[in-house]
Design an enzyme around this catalytic site. Structure first.
Site, short mmCIF file in Angstrom:
data_model
loop_
_atom_site.label_atom_id
_atom_site.label_comp_id
_atom_site.label_asym_id
_atom_site.label_seq_id
_atom_site.Cartn_x
_atom_site.Cartn_y
_atom_site.Cartn_z
N ILE A 1 112.97 42.58 66.04
CA ILE A 1 112.65 42.72 67.46
C ILE A 1 111.87 41.52 67.96
CG2 ILE A 1 111.31 44.08 69.12
CD1 ILE A 1 112.06 46.58 67.50
N ASP B 1 104.66 33.65 63.00
CA ASP B 1 105.07 34.60 61.98
C ASP B 1 104.40 34.22 60.67
OD1 ASP B 1 107.60 36.76 61.88
OD2 ASP B 1 107.02 35.98 59.91
N ASP C 1 98.78 34.09 60.28
CA ASP C 1 98.44 35.38 59.70
C ASP C 1 97.55 36.09 60.71
OD1 ASP C 1 97.46 37.55 58.32
OD2 ASP C 1 96.77 36.41 56.58
N VAL C 2 98.07 37.13 61.36
CA VAL C 2 97.31 37.77 62.44
C VAL C 2 96.09 38.51 61.93
CG1 VAL C 2 99.34 37.98 63.93
CG2 VAL C 2 98.71 39.90 62.42
N ASN D 1 103.73 41.68 68.47
CA ASN D 1 104.84 42.38 67.83
C ASN D 1 104.68 42.49 66.32
OD1 ASN D 1 107.85 43.25 67.62
ND2 ASN D 1 107.69 41.43 66.31
N TYR E 1 100.74 54.01 59.41
CA TYR E 1 101.51 53.45 60.54
C TYR E 1 101.31 54.28 61.81
CZ TYR E 1 105.51 51.41 63.01
OH TYR E 1 106.31 50.78 63.94
N LYS F 1 99.56 52.88 65.27
CA LYS F 1 100.35 52.72 66.49
C LYS F 1 99.79 53.58 67.63
CE LYS F 1 103.23 49.57 65.25
NZ LYS F 1 103.19 48.23 65.90
#
Length: 264
Positions: free
Chosen positions: A13, A32, A55-56, A79, A143, A147
């Protein structure tokens, strides 16, 4: 040209969102953890795109990424995501923390640094949540919790940053035939059964998710902030759609049920 930053842009996505941003006229920074994948996405967009390994979960990495841009971003799309599915009873702390760090902390850090650098005209932050953040699913590990937290975090960001002209919204994809779901839909029977639960009768696409993101970034959404759009074909509102129900209660008028009686 305005500048967009898309995390997790190397595949799935995220790559589609990055391409849509490029088509909409943005210069696109494709971030990414996989540098080669980010570079491939950027190459497909053209000269207006750049790629960087980010690396977020690393504040230093994120800050360096923004400092390397050639201008302030007007759009930031969070994302990047991670899944470690499994029952909570046996979920390790390591897996819990890994998902939390990417999905929630990563979203916070990237959004914060991006919003702080947006120009006087402000900009848009779009965080990618999931229908798992709206309705719990079994064996979702951390997860589901992360979210759901992204949705509430987006609302808080929207409130705190509105005075700076920064709008923050969420997109919650449903059963999307892309990215992390590839392994699920590799089984034709699972695909058929899951698709059959969607009111619109089909799985969603990455392009449909990207369309929602670009709408929220557009002038057409200038008065929208703090909202979550579920791109799910109606599945999150279909909890009662397949519940057993006598046909006698599905009519109104003289031959219908007593209107004074509550029906559920």
């Amino acid at each position: 040209m305005t500048l967009a930053v898309v995390t997790g842009a190397g595949s799935g996505i995220g790559a589609v969102i990055a391409r849509h941003a490029g088509k909409a006229g943005y210069r696109v920074a494709c971030w990414d953890l996989d540098a080669d994948a980010a570079a491939a996405t950027a190459a497909g967009i053209g000269d207006a795109a750049t790629a960087r390994r980010v690396d977020v979960t690393s504040e230093n990495d994120v800050v360096a990424g923004f400092e390397a841009l050639d201008g302030p971003p007007s759009l930031v799309v969070n994302n990047a995501g991670l899944v470690r599915f499994g029952p909570l009873a046996t979920l390790s702390i390591a897996d819990w923390k890994a998902v939390l760090d990417v999905n929630l902390t990563g979203t916070f850090v990237v959004a914060r640094e991006g919003a702080n650098r947006m120009g006087a005209e402000g900009g848009a932050v779009v965080n990618i949540s999931s229908i798992n953040g709206i309705a719990a699913a079994p064996n979702g590990g951390a997860y589901t919790a992360t979210k759901a937290a992204v949705i509430r975090l987006s609302e808080q960001m929207a409130l705190e940053w509105a005075g700076s002209g920064v709008r923050v919204n969420c997109v919650a994809p449903g059963l999307i035939n892309a990215g992390m779901s590839d392994a699920i839909y590799a089984d034709p029977e699972i695909r058929r059964l899951r698709q059959g639960q969607v009111p619109l009768g089909e799985l969603g696409t990455a392009e449909q998710v990207a369309d929602a993101v670009m709408f929220l970034a557009s002038p057409g959404a200038a008065y929208i902030t703090g909202q979550t759009i579920a791109v799910d074909g109606g599945i999150t509102v279909a909890a009662l759609a397949r519940m057993a129900r006598p046909k006698s209660v599905d009519s109104v008028g003289a031959d219908g049920p007593d209107p004074t009686q509550e029906v559920s």
